[in-house]
Design a protein around this motif. Sequence first.
Motif, PDB file in Angstrom:
ATOM      1  N   MET A 152      31.756  47.625  36.947  1.00 41.63           N
ATOM      2  CA  MET A 152      31.946  46.489  37.193  1.00 41.63           C
ATOM      3  C   MET A 152      32.573  45.635  38.098  1.00 41.63           C
ATOM      4  SD  MET A 152      33.826  44.067  33.421  1.00 41.63           S
ATOM      5  CE  MET A 152      33.741  42.503  34.037  1.00 41.63           C
ATOM      6  N   ALA A 153      33.539  47.215  38.858  1.00 46.63           N
ATOM      7  CA  ALA A 153      34.614  46.661  40.009  1.00 46.63           C
ATOM      8  C   ALA A 153      33.715  46.523  41.025  1.00 46.63           C
ATOM      9  CB  ALA A 153      35.576  47.886  39.355  1.00 46.63           C
ATOM     10  N   VAL A 154      32.952  46.965  41.334  1.00 45.45           N
ATOM     11  CA  VAL A 154      32.192  47.208  42.385  1.00 45.45           C
ATOM     12  C   VAL A 154      31.551  45.750  42.075  1.00 45.45           C
ATOM     13  CG1 VAL A 154      30.005  47.848  43.874  1.00 45.45           C
ATOM     14  CG2 VAL A 154      31.492  49.491  42.338  1.00 45.45           C
ATOM     15  N   TYR A 155      31.025  45.287  41.301  1.00 41.45           N
ATOM     16  CA  TYR A 155      30.118  43.826  40.916  1.00 41.45           C
ATOM     17  C   TYR A 155      31.212  42.722  41.525  1.00 41.45           C
ATOM     18  CZ  TYR A 155      27.942  40.220  38.047  1.00 41.45           C
ATOM     19  OH  TYR A 155      28.195  38.906  37.265  1.00 41.45           O
ATOM     20  N   ASN A 156      32.324  42.872  40.897  1.00 41.43           N
ATOM     21  CA  ASN A 156      33.551  41.574  41.372  1.00 41.43           C
ATOM     22  C   ASN A 156      33.665  41.976  42.660  1.00 41.43           C
ATOM     23  OD1 ASN A 156      33.952  40.169  39.148  1.00 41.43           O
ATOM     24  ND2 ASN A 156      33.764  42.725  38.232  1.00 41.43           N
ATOM     25  N   LEU A 157      33.757  43.225  43.194  1.00 41.83           N
ATOM     26  CA  LEU A 157      34.680  43.521  44.781  1.00 41.83           C
ATOM     27  C   LEU A 157      33.265  42.946  45.625  1.00 41.83           C
ATOM     28  CD1 LEU A 157      36.862  46.087  44.382  1.00 41.83           C
ATOM     29  CD2 LEU A 157      37.356  43.909  44.352  1.00 41.83           C
ATOM     30  N   LEU A 158      32.120  43.038  45.771  1.00 43.76           N
ATOM     31  CA  LEU A 158      30.654  43.098  46.488  1.00 43.76           C
ATOM     32  C   LEU A 158      30.504  41.734  47.287  1.00 43.76           C
ATOM     33  CD1 LEU A 158      28.693  45.919  45.819  1.00 43.76           C
ATOM     34  CD2 LEU A 158      30.071  45.643  48.182  1.00 43.76           C
TER      35      LEU A 158
ATOM     36  N   ILE B 232      40.925  49.055  38.033  1.00 48.21           N
ATOM     37  CA  ILE B 232      40.502  50.044  38.676  1.00 48.21           C
ATOM     38  C   ILE B 232      40.297  48.809  39.733  1.00 48.21           C
ATOM     39  CG2 ILE B 232      38.146  50.891  39.793  1.00 48.21           C
ATOM     40  CD1 ILE B 232      37.562  50.937  36.985  1.00 48.21           C
ATOM     41  N   ILE B 233      39.529  47.978  39.894  1.00 50.10           N
ATOM     42  CA  ILE B 233      40.026  46.742  41.245  1.00 50.10           C
ATOM     43  C   ILE B 233      41.481  47.036  41.227  1.00 50.10           C
ATOM     44  CG2 ILE B 233      40.167  44.441  41.686  1.00 50.10           C
ATOM     45  CD1 ILE B 233      37.581  43.816  39.866  1.00 50.10           C
ATOM     46  N   LEU B 234      42.537  46.733  40.749  1.00 49.83           N
ATOM     47  CA  LEU B 234      44.262  46.775  40.289  1.00 49.83           C
ATOM     48  C   LEU B 234      44.531  47.846  41.684  1.00 49.83           C
ATOM     49  CD1 LEU B 234      46.855  46.268  41.138  1.00 49.83           C
ATOM     50  CD2 LEU B 234      46.847  47.525  38.260  1.00 49.83           C
ATOM     51  N   THR B 235      43.688  49.616  41.895  1.00 46.29           N
ATOM     52  CA  THR B 235      44.286  50.315  41.771  1.00 46.29           C
ATOM     53  C   THR B 235      43.719  50.502  43.209  1.00 46.29           C
ATOM     54  OG1 THR B 235      44.502  51.546  39.599  1.00 46.29           O
ATOM     55  CG2 THR B 235      44.334  53.139  41.539  1.00 46.29           C
ATOM     56  N   TYR B 236      41.974  50.228  42.778  1.00 46.04           N
ATOM     57  CA  TYR B 236      42.149  50.062  44.710  1.00 46.04           C
ATOM     58  C   TYR B 236      42.796  48.783  45.623  1.00 46.04           C
ATOM     59  CZ  TYR B 236      38.274  48.854  48.382  1.00 46.04           C
ATOM     60  OH  TYR B 236      37.402  48.719  49.287  1.00 46.04           O
ATOM     61  N   ASP B 237      43.214  48.192  45.263  1.00 48.21           N
ATOM     62  CA  ASP B 237      43.536  47.386  46.058  1.00 48.21           C
ATOM     63  C   ASP B 237      44.880  48.128  46.396  1.00 48.21           C
ATOM     64  OD1 ASP B 237      43.723  44.393  47.078  1.00 48.21           O
ATOM     65  OD2 ASP B 237      46.066  45.016  45.754  1.00 48.21           O
TER      66      ASP B 237
ATOM     67  N   ALA C 254      50.440  47.748  32.863  1.00 51.36           N
ATOM     68  CA  ALA C 254      48.802  47.577  32.935  1.00 51.36           C
ATOM     69  C   ALA C 254      47.379  49.449  33.058  1.00 51.36           C
ATOM     70  CB  ALA C 254      48.350  46.038  33.403  1.00 51.36           C
ATOM     71  N   LEU C 255      48.518  49.978  33.654  1.00 51.61           N
ATOM     72  CA  LEU C 255      47.422  51.293  33.886  1.00 51.61           C
ATOM     73  C   LEU C 255      47.244  52.229  32.726  1.00 51.61           C
ATOM     74  CD1 LEU C 255      46.738  52.834  36.046  1.00 51.61           C
ATOM     75  CD2 LEU C 255      47.878  53.446  37.256  1.00 51.61           C
ATOM     76  N   LEU C 256      48.692  52.297  32.438  1.00 47.92           N
ATOM     77  CA  LEU C 256      48.800  53.375  31.149  1.00 47.92           C
ATOM     78  C   LEU C 256      48.793  52.726  30.076  1.00 47.92           C
ATOM     79  CD1 LEU C 256      52.590  53.923  32.825  1.00 47.92           C
ATOM     80  CD2 LEU C 256      50.940  55.420  32.886  1.00 47.92           C
ATOM     81  N   LEU C 257      48.392  51.094  29.976  1.00 43.73           N
ATOM     82  CA  LEU C 257      47.413  51.349  28.583  1.00 43.73           C
ATOM     83  C   LEU C 257      46.493  51.036  29.018  1.00 43.73           C
ATOM     84  CD1 LEU C 257      50.061  47.446  28.057  1.00 43.73           C
ATOM     85  CD2 LEU C 257      49.666  49.094  26.587  1.00 43.73           C
ATOM     86  N   ALA C 258      45.961  51.247  30.208  1.00 44.19           N
ATOM     87  CA  ALA C 258      44.167  50.923  29.978  1.00 44.19           C
ATOM     88  C   ALA C 258      43.880  52.739  29.619  1.00 44.19           C
ATOM     89  CB  ALA C 258      43.839  50.343  30.795  1.00 44.19           C
ATOM     90  N   LEU C 259      44.655  53.383  31.123  1.00 42.55           N
ATOM     91  CA  LEU C 259      44.417  54.787  30.160  1.00 42.55           C
ATOM     92  C   LEU C 259      44.632  55.191  28.872  1.00 42.55           C
ATOM     93  CD1 LEU C 259      46.337  56.444  33.204  1.00 42.55           C
ATOM     94  CD2 LEU C 259      43.624  55.960  33.040  1.00 42.55           C
ATOM     95  N   GLY C 260      45.881  54.866  28.070  1.00 41.47           N
ATOM     96  CA  GLY C 260      46.616  55.552  26.565  1.00 41.47           C
ATOM     97  C   GLY C 260      45.359  54.314  25.692  1.00 41.47           C
ATOM     98  N   GLY C 261      45.089  53.438  26.007  1.00 42.41           N
ATOM     99  CA  GLY C 261      43.643  53.347  25.365  1.00 42.41           C
ATOM    100  C   GLY C 261      42.200  53.736  25.108  1.00 42.41           C
ATOM    101  N   THR C 262      41.870  54.015  26.099  1.00 38.41           N
ATOM    102  CA  THR C 262      40.789  55.383  26.337  1.00 38.41           C
ATOM    103  C   THR C 262      41.225  55.984  26.378  1.00 38.41           C
ATOM    104  OG1 THR C 262      40.452  54.031  29.094  1.00 38.41           O
ATOM    105  CG2 THR C 262      39.579  55.906  28.506  1.00 38.41           C
ATOM    106  N   PHE C 263      42.116  56.963  26.462  1.00 40.80           N
ATOM    107  CA  PHE C 263      42.422  57.787  25.427  1.00 40.80           C
ATOM    108  C   PHE C 263      42.910  58.372  24.078  1.00 40.80           C
ATOM    109  CE2 PHE C 263      45.596  60.507  23.482  1.00 40.80           C
ATOM    110  CZ  PHE C 263      44.917  62.409  24.375  1.00 40.80           C
ATOM    111  N   ILE C 264      42.807  57.035  23.821  1.00 39.67           N
ATOM    112  CA  ILE C 264      43.066  57.028  22.118  1.00 39.67           C
ATOM    113  C   ILE C 264      41.573  56.290  21.123  1.00 39.67           C
ATOM    114  CG2 ILE C 264      43.734  55.502  20.253  1.00 39.67           C
ATOM    115  CD1 ILE C 264      46.292  55.124  21.882  1.00 39.67           C
ATOM    116  N   LEU C 265      41.069  55.378  22.546  1.00 41.22           N
ATOM    117  CA  LEU C 265      39.006  55.835  22.124  1.00 41.22           C
ATOM    118  C   LEU C 265      39.166  56.865  21.609  1.00 41.22           C
ATOM    119  CD1 LEU C 265      38.524  52.656  23.191  1.00 41.22           C
ATOM    120  CD2 LEU C 265      38.514  52.752  20.620  1.00 41.22           C
ATOM    121  N   ALA C 266      38.840  57.630  22.776  1.00 39.11           N
ATOM    122  CA  ALA C 266      37.490  59.210  22.889  1.00 39.11           C
ATOM    123  C   ALA C 266      38.087  60.092  21.737  1.00 39.11           C
ATOM    124  CB  ALA C 266      37.665  59.332  24.407  1.00 39.11           C
TER     125      ALA C 266
END
Length: 302
Positions: free
Chosen positions: A175-181, A118-123, A138-150
């Motif tokens: 958590m992204a907000v927590y890291n960026l702010l 998410i931070i990467l996409t925002y940047d 990394a984006l595809l892996l994260a989206l794919g991993g979330t899809f598989i988990l769900a």
Amino acid sequence: MTNMERREALRGMSIALIGGVFWGLAGVFGQYLFEHNRTNARWLVSVRLLIAGALLLATVIMKQRDSFWKIWTNRRDAVSLLLFSVLGMAGCQLSYYTAVELSNAGTATVLQYTAPVIILTYDAVRSRRRPKGYELAALLLALGGTFILATHGNPGSMALSPEALLWGIGSAVMMAVYNLLPGKLMKKYGTFCVIGWGMLVGGIFLSAFTRPWHVAGQWDLRGVGAIAVVIVVGTVLSFSFYMEGVRLIGAPRASLLASVEPVTATIASALFMHVVFVGMDVAGIFCILAAVLLLSAPGLKR
């Protein structure tokens, strides 16, 4: 590299690793409290933030007394701190522990670790640049991993409840907000000062809705021990160990080693909470962890 430098590097790596393990255990002990003591995420988070914030600020008073109140004397910094406290700190903790309450510590922690993507996409959007090859991977892996988990690979069914999935993804956003702010605030006032105030103010904000003085759940000695682990080990010690690791070996290496958190949470959930992870769960977890490692590797190399 001299023997002294090698020892310091090894010490820094060990300390950062322990910090990540402690963070992972915090979610598992929170799950224990939800299942065995009938408490809830809202009450636990408000108590955790209030006590941990007070403990961290106590260290600030002992070591950085001059900067203790200074952050509140600058109006812009004070507003930034309030936003970080409510959105970053309280929002991140509440969404994460609600996801733990609705699923389990391992799954909730892994979902939260989609935050780097998410931070990467925002940047990339803010900088108006095209993502690099490894970033897209990394984006595809994260989206794919979330899809598989769900869904366990079946779009027509949900392995996770919609509420657990939404709170898990919400915890990643927070958590992204927590890291960026708080970046500029930490450089100006010190990490412990900003995090301590963030926790305390976030806990006070939540207290208006959770009323932590009305103790939730059924309590025994094991429950008291579990909440002590969540607050002291999973918050104060974990953060202190991690920051010492950053000082000794640098942020890229320390953040990579701290990625042991979702691994710890997953293994501890299976061993101590008897959560059953099937093959598709393991595949989803692997994809998300691979995404985190892929994003960490360039910074580690530098």
